[in-house]
Motif scaffolding. Structure first.
Motif, mmCIF file in Angstrom:
data_model
loop_
_atom_site.group_PDB
_atom_site.id
_atom_site.type_symbol
_atom_site.label_atom_id
_atom_site.label_comp_id
_atom_site.label_asym_id
_atom_site.label_seq_id
_atom_site.Cartn_x
_atom_site.Cartn_y
_atom_site.Cartn_z
ATOM 1 N N LEU A 1 0.824 -1.206 0.000
ATOM 2 C CA LEU A 1 0.000 0.000 0.000
ATOM 3 C C LEU A 1 0.862 1.261 0.000
ATOM 4 N N GLY A 2 2.166 1.088 0.179
ATOM 5 C CA GLY A 2 3.078 2.236 0.089
ATOM 6 C C GLY A 2 3.055 2.889 -1.282
ATOM 7 N N THR A 3 2.480 2.206 -2.287
ATOM 8 C CA THR A 3 2.352 2.819 -3.611
ATOM 9 C C THR A 3 1.667 4.172 -3.518
ATOM 10 N N MET A 4 0.526 4.209 -2.864
ATOM 11 C CA MET A 4 -0.248 5.458 -2.812
ATOM 12 C C MET A 4 0.272 6.420 -1.746
ATOM 13 N N LEU A 5 0.853 5.901 -0.673
ATOM 14 C CA LEU A 5 1.354 6.785 0.375
ATOM 15 C C LEU A 5 2.482 7.663 -0.149
ATOM 16 N N PHE A 6 3.277 7.116 -1.059
ATOM 17 C CA PHE A 6 4.369 7.879 -1.661
ATOM 18 C C PHE A 6 3.875 8.726 -2.827
ATOM 19 N N ALA A 7 3.123 8.091 -3.705
ATOM 20 C CA ALA A 7 2.861 8.698 -5.007
ATOM 21 C C ALA A 7 1.614 9.565 -5.056
ATOM 22 N N LEU A 8 0.532 9.152 -4.357
ATOM 23 C CA LEU A 8 -0.731 9.863 -4.507
ATOM 24 C C LEU A 8 -0.674 11.307 -4.014
ATOM 25 N N PRO A 9 -0.132 11.599 -2.821
ATOM 26 C CA PRO A 9 -0.058 13.006 -2.390
ATOM 27 C C PRO A 9 0.763 13.872 -3.340
ATOM 28 N N VAL B 1 -1.327 14.605 -6.544
ATOM 29 C CA VAL B 1 -2.455 15.531 -6.371
ATOM 30 C C VAL B 1 -1.986 16.920 -5.958
ATOM 31 N N LEU B 2 -1.096 16.984 -4.978
ATOM 32 C CA LEU B 2 -0.729 18.273 -4.390
ATOM 33 C C LEU B 2 0.355 19.005 -5.166
ATOM 34 N N VAL B 3 1.272 18.269 -5.753
ATOM 35 C CA VAL B 3 2.407 18.899 -6.446
ATOM 36 C C VAL B 3 2.165 18.963 -7.959
ATOM 37 N N GLU C 1 -9.277 5.862 -3.504
ATOM 38 C CA GLU C 1 -10.432 6.749 -3.752
ATOM 39 C C GLU C 1 -10.620 7.724 -2.590
ATOM 40 N N ARG C 2 -10.649 7.202 -1.366
ATOM 41 C CA ARG C 2 -10.879 8.052 -0.194
ATOM 42 C C ARG C 2 -9.723 9.031 0.005
ATOM 43 N N PHE C 3 -8.494 8.534 -0.136
ATOM 44 C CA PHE C 3 -7.304 9.377 0.041
ATOM 45 C C PHE C 3 -7.309 10.513 -0.984
ATOM 46 N N TYR C 4 -7.704 10.193 -2.203
ATOM 47 C CA TYR C 4 -7.771 11.199 -3.265
ATOM 48 C C TYR C 4 -8.755 12.307 -2.896
ATOM 49 N N ARG C 5 -9.919 11.926 -2.368
ATOM 50 C CA ARG C 5 -10.921 12.927 -1.983
ATOM 51 C C ARG C 5 -10.450 13.753 -0.784
ATOM 52 N N VAL C 6 -9.810 13.115 0.169
ATOM 53 C CA VAL C 6 -9.309 13.827 1.354
ATOM 54 C C VAL C 6 -8.299 14.897 0.952
ATOM 55 N N LEU C 7 -7.487 14.589 -0.059
ATOM 56 C CA LEU C 7 -6.464 15.541 -0.513
ATOM 57 C C LEU C 7 -7.048 16.617 -1.429
ATOM 58 N N GLY C 8 -8.352 16.561 -1.667
ATOM 59 C CA GLY C 8 -8.983 17.604 -2.481
ATOM 60 C C GLY C 8 -8.858 17.390 -3.961
ATOM 61 N N GLY C 9 -8.709 16.125 -4.389
ATOM 62 C CA GLY C 9 -8.584 15.846 -5.810
ATOM 63 C C GLY C 9 -9.833 16.219 -6.577
ATOM 64 N N GLN C 10 -9.673 16.636 -7.799
ATOM 65 C CA GLN C 10 -10.777 17.083 -8.645
ATOM 66 C C GLN C 10 -11.108 16.018 -9.682
ATOM 67 N N ARG C 11 -12.281 16.155 -10.273
ATOM 68 C CA ARG C 11 -12.683 15.223 -11.326
ATOM 69 C C ARG C 11 -11.863 15.404 -12.594
ATOM 70 N N ALA C 12 -11.313 16.588 -12.771
ATOM 71 C CA ALA C 12 -10.599 16.882 -14.020
ATOM 72 C C ALA C 12 -9.414 15.955 -14.201
ATOM 73 N N SER C 13 -9.135 15.638 -15.437
ATOM 74 C CA SER C 13 -8.005 14.770 -15.763
ATOM 75 C C SER C 13 -6.983 15.552 -16.559
ATOM 76 N N MET C 14 -5.722 15.260 -16.286
ATOM 77 C CA MET C 14 -4.673 15.906 -17.068
ATOM 78 C C MET C 14 -4.704 15.395 -18.507
ATOM 79 N N SER C 15 -4.191 16.178 -19.424
ATOM 80 C CA SER C 15 -4.109 15.745 -20.819
ATOM 81 C C SER C 15 -2.776 15.079 -21.046
ATOM 82 N N VAL C 16 -2.799 13.817 -21.387
ATOM 83 C CA VAL C 16 -1.549 13.098 -21.588
ATOM 84 C C VAL C 16 -1.223 12.944 -23.058
#
Length: 432
Positions: free
Chosen positions: A113-121, A124-126, A254-269
């Protein structure tokens, strides 16, 4: 794919030549801060074959036709099977040690689960990424994880783009990244080597192979023990990883993303959704080896010969290693047969592992002779051809997607791999 294409002598001779050159170069070690960076022959083999790939440089098609690249893709899975069998043969003799470390071996799986603890914040935030973060950071994005995201969200949406981006980066660089991390952390002498070995079992055969081979190189006097722990951990991940991702990792992401204030918008790749969808379909619908045992038996025999020759530089002479390679071939095919007839499905790699474990348990008749014969096969040497096939197998679509997917997904992918490895290592270390 036609058997004649899979057996094209040019593909396998090229892999033999590249593997031998890589083995002759050997292991290079460079000081880096308090530790050292380890470059293994598998690294050179991968880079050499990427540079020879006709989808990267069209000029190389004169010597390496596109059909050889196409044939290399299905060969990758089969080429790693002798290594998986060799892994299992280290688990059997060490069964008592593994049982004594049972709680640490089982619970360290939660470190994935360290995948999201390192990468998700960070995503979303940076990097201000959207919901592709969920697909990208809930796992290391192997085929079962693509299936989960495809079923829950679809591959055309941002979550699908995220999981496919990490899949591509993992296919291209994941094995090398795991090998570099393992070698470097082992040189720091901060963690119990067993914890580092357990963390290698992330649910990817090639990543585990490179990771554990690096550890065995840094700590050669404990090589068999470390390979046993890595193999047992990977076997557990195959059995539980799909369910951990579905019922624990994805809801937390999903929950962590919402807690960090993630938006529905998706980046353009910049990549077309159909590219990700097609790639996933290719990965998930490819005919499994156990469904065509005759063809599989022939191709496995060829890749065993390739590994056998690669083993001559840093392993043993051909005649001395012949019984060991023949045993690995037999274990591999027996594993595929069990996969075919078993009343429930486990991946072929899991059954090959289990077969080799059972044949090398201390109380199995003849296990001592089997283990003795396998000692002539060098673990690292039979991984090198696997990475050579992988470098040749990359398609134009994968190169294109890698270029278009953006630097953000590359960074996130490396953070995902790092988080998985460090998370699992830390949990195992605390429990040990």
């Amino acid at each position: 794919m036609k058997l004649s294409l899979l057996l094209d002598w040019r593909l396998h001779v090229l892999v033999v030549i590249v593997s031998l050159i890589a083995e002759v170069i050997g292991i290079l070690q460079f000081p880096l801060g308090p530790g050292s960076l380890l470059l293994l022959p598998l690294f050179y083999a991968f880079i050499f074959c990427v540079l020879l790939n006709p989808h990267l440089f069209s000029d190389t098609a004169k010597w390496v036709p596109v059909q050889l690249s196409q044939a290399a893709s299905p060969v990758i899975l089969l080429s790693i099977m002798p290594f998986i069998a060799l892994f299992g043969s280290t688990i059997g003799p060490a069964i008592e040690q593994l049982i004594s470390a049972g709680p640490a071996l089982i619970l360290q799986e939660l470190g994935n689960l360290g995948t999201m603890l390192f990468a998700l914040p960070f995503a979303v935030l940076v990097l201000k990424m959207g919901r592709e973060t969920i697909g990208a950071t809930h796992s290391i994005a192997r085929e079962p994880n693509i299936a989960i995201i495809s079923d829950k969200y679809g591959l055309k949406g941002p979550e699908g783009i995220g999981v496919m981006g990490v899949y591509i980066v993992g296919t291209m660089f994941g094995t090398l990244w795991f090998a570099l991390m393992a070698g470097y952390l082992a040189s720091l002498d901060l963690f119990d080597p067993r914890a580092l070995a357990m963390a290698c079992g992330a649910g990817s055969g090639s990543m585990m192979a490179a990771c554990s081979a690096a550890l065995a190189t840094v700590i050669p006097d404990r090589a068999d023990e470390l390979l046993a722990f890595a193999g047992a951990s990977n076997l557990l991940t195959y059995a539980t990883g799909l369910y951990v991702s579905l019922f624990i990792a994805l809801p937390i992401a999903e929950r962590f993303y919402r807690v960090l204030g993630g938006q529905r918008a998706s980046m353009s790749v910049g990549a077309q959704a159909t590219h990700e969808q097609t790639l996933a379909a290719d990965a998930l619908k490819e005919e499994r080896p156990e469904r065509q045992l005759g063809k599989t038996a022939i191709v496995v025999a060829v890749v065993c010969v390739v590994c056998w020759i690669s083993n001559t530089v840093n392993g043993a002479p051909l005649l001395e290693a012949l019984p060991g390679m023949a045993i690995l071939y037999a274990m591999t095919m027996l594993g595929f047969i069990v996969t075919r007839v078993a009343p429930f499905y486990l991946p072929g790699v899991a059954w090959v592992s289990l077969v080799s474990i059972l044949l090398t348990l201390p109380w199995t008749p003849g296990s001592g002779w089997i283990v003795e014969q396998l000692s002539a096969v060098n673990v690292l040497a039979i991984v090198t051809p696997v990475l050579a096939y992988a470098g040749l197998a990359l398609t134009r679509r994968e190169f294109s997607m890698f270029r278009q997917a953006g630097w953000k997904l590359v960074i996130i992918s490396l953070l995902v791999f790092t988080g998985t490895y460090l998370g699992s290592t830390t949990v195992a270390q605390l429990l040990l």
